[in-house]
Design a protein around this motif. Structure first.
Motif, PDB file in Angstrom:
ATOM      1  N   PRO A   1      12.600  13.867   2.610  1.00  0.00           N
ATOM      2  CA  PRO A   1      12.163  13.029   1.437  1.00  0.00           C
ATOM      3  C   PRO A   1      12.458  13.531   0.005  1.00  0.00           C
ATOM      4  N   GLU A   2      12.768  15.011  -0.064  1.00  0.00           N
ATOM      5  CA  GLU A   2      13.281  15.299  -1.313  1.00  0.00           C
ATOM      6  C   GLU A   2      14.829  14.853  -1.552  1.00  0.00           C
ATOM      7  N   ASP A   3      15.532  14.893  -0.778  1.00  0.00           N
ATOM      8  CA  ASP A   3      16.900  14.516  -0.650  1.00  0.00           C
ATOM      9  C   ASP A   3      16.924  12.965  -0.870  1.00  0.00           C
ATOM     10  N   LEU A   4      16.063  12.357  -0.232  1.00  0.00           N
ATOM     11  CA  LEU A   4      15.921  10.955  -0.365  1.00  0.00           C
ATOM     12  C   LEU A   4      15.564  10.748  -1.918  1.00  0.00           C
ATOM     13  N   ARG A   5      14.570  11.272  -2.293  1.00  0.00           N
ATOM     14  CA  ARG A   5      14.016  11.061  -3.763  1.00  0.00           C
ATOM     15  C   ARG A   5      15.242  11.208  -4.667  1.00  0.00           C
ATOM     16  N   ALA A   6      16.129  12.376  -4.626  1.00  0.00           N
ATOM     17  CA  ALA A   6      17.108  12.569  -5.205  1.00  0.00           C
ATOM     18  C   ALA A   6      18.212  11.457  -5.081  1.00  0.00           C
ATOM     19  N   ARG A   7      18.569  11.003  -4.195  1.00  0.00           N
ATOM     20  CA  ARG A   7      19.539   9.756  -3.773  1.00  0.00           C
ATOM     21  C   ARG A   7      19.032   8.528  -4.813  1.00  0.00           C
ATOM     22  N   LEU A   8      17.838   8.411  -4.544  1.00  0.00           N
ATOM     23  CA  LEU A   8      17.162   7.249  -4.935  1.00  0.00           C
ATOM     24  C   LEU A   8      17.091   7.136  -6.451  1.00  0.00           C
ATOM     25  N   GLN A   9      16.854   8.407  -7.188  1.00  0.00           N
ATOM     26  CA  GLN A   9      17.153   8.636  -8.577  1.00  0.00           C
ATOM     27  C   GLN A   9      18.437   8.452  -9.135  1.00  0.00           C
ATOM     28  N   GLU A  10      19.449   9.051  -8.393  1.00  0.00           N
ATOM     29  CA  GLU A  10      20.839   8.917  -8.731  1.00  0.00           C
ATOM     30  C   GLU A  10      21.182   7.424  -8.749  1.00  0.00           C
ATOM     31  N   THR A  11      20.919   6.743  -7.462  1.00  0.00           N
ATOM     32  CA  THR A  11      21.415   5.484  -7.205  1.00  0.00           C
ATOM     33  C   THR A  11      20.740   4.644  -8.582  1.00  0.00           C
TER      34      THR A  11
ATOM     35  N   ALA B   1       0.639  -1.105  -0.123  1.00  0.00           N
ATOM     36  CA  ALA B   1      -0.029  -0.006   0.065  1.00  0.00           C
ATOM     37  C   ALA B   1       0.780   1.272   0.049  1.00  0.00           C
ATOM     38  N   MET B   2       2.287   1.188   0.070  1.00  0.00           N
ATOM     39  CA  MET B   2       3.141   2.299   0.086  1.00  0.00           C
ATOM     40  C   MET B   2       3.890   2.631  -1.143  1.00  0.00           C
ATOM     41  N   THR B   3       4.327   3.649  -1.384  1.00  0.00           N
ATOM     42  CA  THR B   3       4.934   3.926  -2.616  1.00  0.00           C
ATOM     43  C   THR B   3       6.200   3.329  -2.431  1.00  0.00           C
ATOM     44  N   THR B   4       7.132   3.391  -3.534  1.00  0.00           N
ATOM     45  CA  THR B   4       8.504   3.033  -3.888  1.00  0.00           C
ATOM     46  C   THR B   4       9.389   3.865  -2.897  1.00  0.00           C
ATOM     47  N   LEU B   5       9.185   5.249  -2.975  1.00  0.00           N
ATOM     48  CA  LEU B   5       9.835   6.043  -1.958  1.00  0.00           C
ATOM     49  C   LEU B   5       9.598   5.786  -0.603  1.00  0.00           C
ATOM     50  N   GLU B   6       8.394   5.304  -0.103  1.00  0.00           N
ATOM     51  CA  GLU B   6       7.980   5.309   1.274  1.00  0.00           C
ATOM     52  C   GLU B   6       8.794   3.997   1.721  1.00  0.00           C
ATOM     53  N   ASN B   7       8.619   2.876   0.894  1.00  0.00           N
ATOM     54  CA  ASN B   7       9.338   1.569   1.398  1.00  0.00           C
ATOM     55  C   ASN B   7      10.668   1.866   1.621  1.00  0.00           C
ATOM     56  N   ILE B   8      11.342   2.721   0.687  1.00  0.00           N
ATOM     57  CA  ILE B   8      12.763   2.733   0.765  1.00  0.00           C
ATOM     58  C   ILE B   8      13.126   3.610   1.930  1.00  0.00           C
ATOM     59  N   ALA B   9      12.490   4.623   2.422  1.00  0.00           N
ATOM     60  CA  ALA B   9      12.730   5.465   3.387  1.00  0.00           C
ATOM     61  C   ALA B   9      12.522   4.624   4.682  1.00  0.00           C
TER      62      ALA B   9
ATOM     63  N   VAL C   1      18.083  -1.425  -4.870  1.00  0.00           N
ATOM     64  CA  VAL C   1      18.353   0.097  -4.555  1.00  0.00           C
ATOM     65  C   VAL C   1      18.214   0.495  -3.019  1.00  0.00           C
ATOM     66  N   ARG C   2      17.257  -0.001  -2.474  1.00  0.00           N
ATOM     67  CA  ARG C   2      17.086   0.000  -0.899  1.00  0.00           C
ATOM     68  C   ARG C   2      18.364  -0.287  -0.211  1.00  0.00           C
ATOM     69  N   SER C   3      19.045  -1.439  -0.725  1.00  0.00           N
ATOM     70  CA  SER C   3      20.237  -1.885  -0.134  1.00  0.00           C
ATOM     71  C   SER C   3      21.413  -1.149  -0.416  1.00  0.00           C
ATOM     72  N   LEU C   4      21.350  -0.797  -1.801  1.00  0.00           N
ATOM     73  CA  LEU C   4      22.541   0.163  -2.214  1.00  0.00           C
ATOM     74  C   LEU C   4      22.477   1.500  -1.532  1.00  0.00           C
ATOM     75  N   LEU C   5      21.616   1.932  -1.187  1.00  0.00           N
ATOM     76  CA  LEU C   5      21.461   3.186  -0.568  1.00  0.00           C
ATOM     77  C   LEU C   5      22.061   3.405   0.748  1.00  0.00           C
ATOM     78  N   GLN C   6      22.376   2.109   1.356  1.00  0.00           N
ATOM     79  CA  GLN C   6      22.859   2.007   2.741  1.00  0.00           C
ATOM     80  C   GLN C   6      24.460   1.974   2.654  1.00  0.00           C
ATOM     81  N   ASN C   7      24.969   1.991   1.168  1.00  0.00           N
ATOM     82  CA  ASN C   7      26.375   1.925   1.166  1.00  0.00           C
ATOM     83  C   ASN C   7      26.988   0.573   1.444  1.00  0.00           C
TER      84      ASN C   7
ATOM     85  N   GLY D   1      21.416   1.568 -13.609  1.00  0.00           N
ATOM     86  CA  GLY D   1      20.387   1.166 -14.693  1.00  0.00           C
ATOM     87  C   GLY D   1      19.048   0.282 -14.109  1.00  0.00           C
ATOM     88  N   LEU D   2      18.859   0.793 -12.932  1.00  0.00           N
ATOM     89  CA  LEU D   2      17.577   0.073 -12.353  1.00  0.00           C
ATOM     90  C   LEU D   2      16.368   1.243 -12.362  1.00  0.00           C
TER      91      LEU D   2
END
Length: 176
Positions: free
Chosen positions: A121-131, A105-113, A159-165, A136-137
């Protein structure tokens, strides 16, 4: 998963992770029997074996979901007992499981957050898009998970895992 007939991996100062003599039993069933290997930074490894061979058991031990009955794990040269997934992530180990843990029931961004420390949220959105773009995902941050294909859901997990570096990224059954 039976250990290889090669000599046990010797801990190397250059190894990111070294497993030595890992054994895991479930009652009378032996899932891992004297498994030893090393992984260096930048290396890619695959665990191959038929269903029930112990592959998922081994990666769950590395990620702290299960504890080995015998053997040890060295992280960057130091013997480490990985007590749980939170400790694994703190060490720099990320994992994408075969079965997704997403809220439909949540969005991609909400699940990653949910998996990351709080941030704008806008910083996370930018990091998500960049990653996502860097690997290529393609992801659409505002789409609800219930509208996504299995491949798109898997991309969220990756991507959620990659955002954790992570320094080590484990993919359990990545082709499923």
């Amino acid at each position: 998963m039976n250990g290889s007939p090669r000599p046990a991996a010797s801990p190397s100062q250059d190894a990111l992770l070294t497993a030595t003599g890992i054994c895991k039993h479930f009652g009378d069933f032996t899932a891992n029997d004297d498994v030893s290997f090393s992984i260096g930074a930048g290396e890619i490894h695959a665990l191959l074996g038929e269903n029930g061979a112990g592959k998922s058991t081994l990666v769950k031990i590395i990620y702290g979901v299960l504890r080995p009955d015998q053997g040890n794990i060295r992280w960057q040269g130091k013997v480490t007992r990985i007590a749980n997934p939170a400790q694994a992530r703190t060490l720099g180990i990320g994992m994408v499981f075969q079965h997704f843990s997403l809220f439909e029931a949540m969005t991609t961004l909400e699940n990653i957050a949910l998996a990351l420390p709080p941030e704008d949220p806008e910083d996370l959105r930018a990091r998500l898009q960049e990653t996502a773009s860097a690997y290529g995902l393609a992801l659409q941050p505002d789409r609800h998970v219930y509208d996504l294909s299995m491949g798109e859901r898997q991309r969220i997990e990756i991507v959620r895992s990659l955002l954790q570096n992570p320094q080590l990224l484990i993919l359990d059954e990545p082709t499923s």
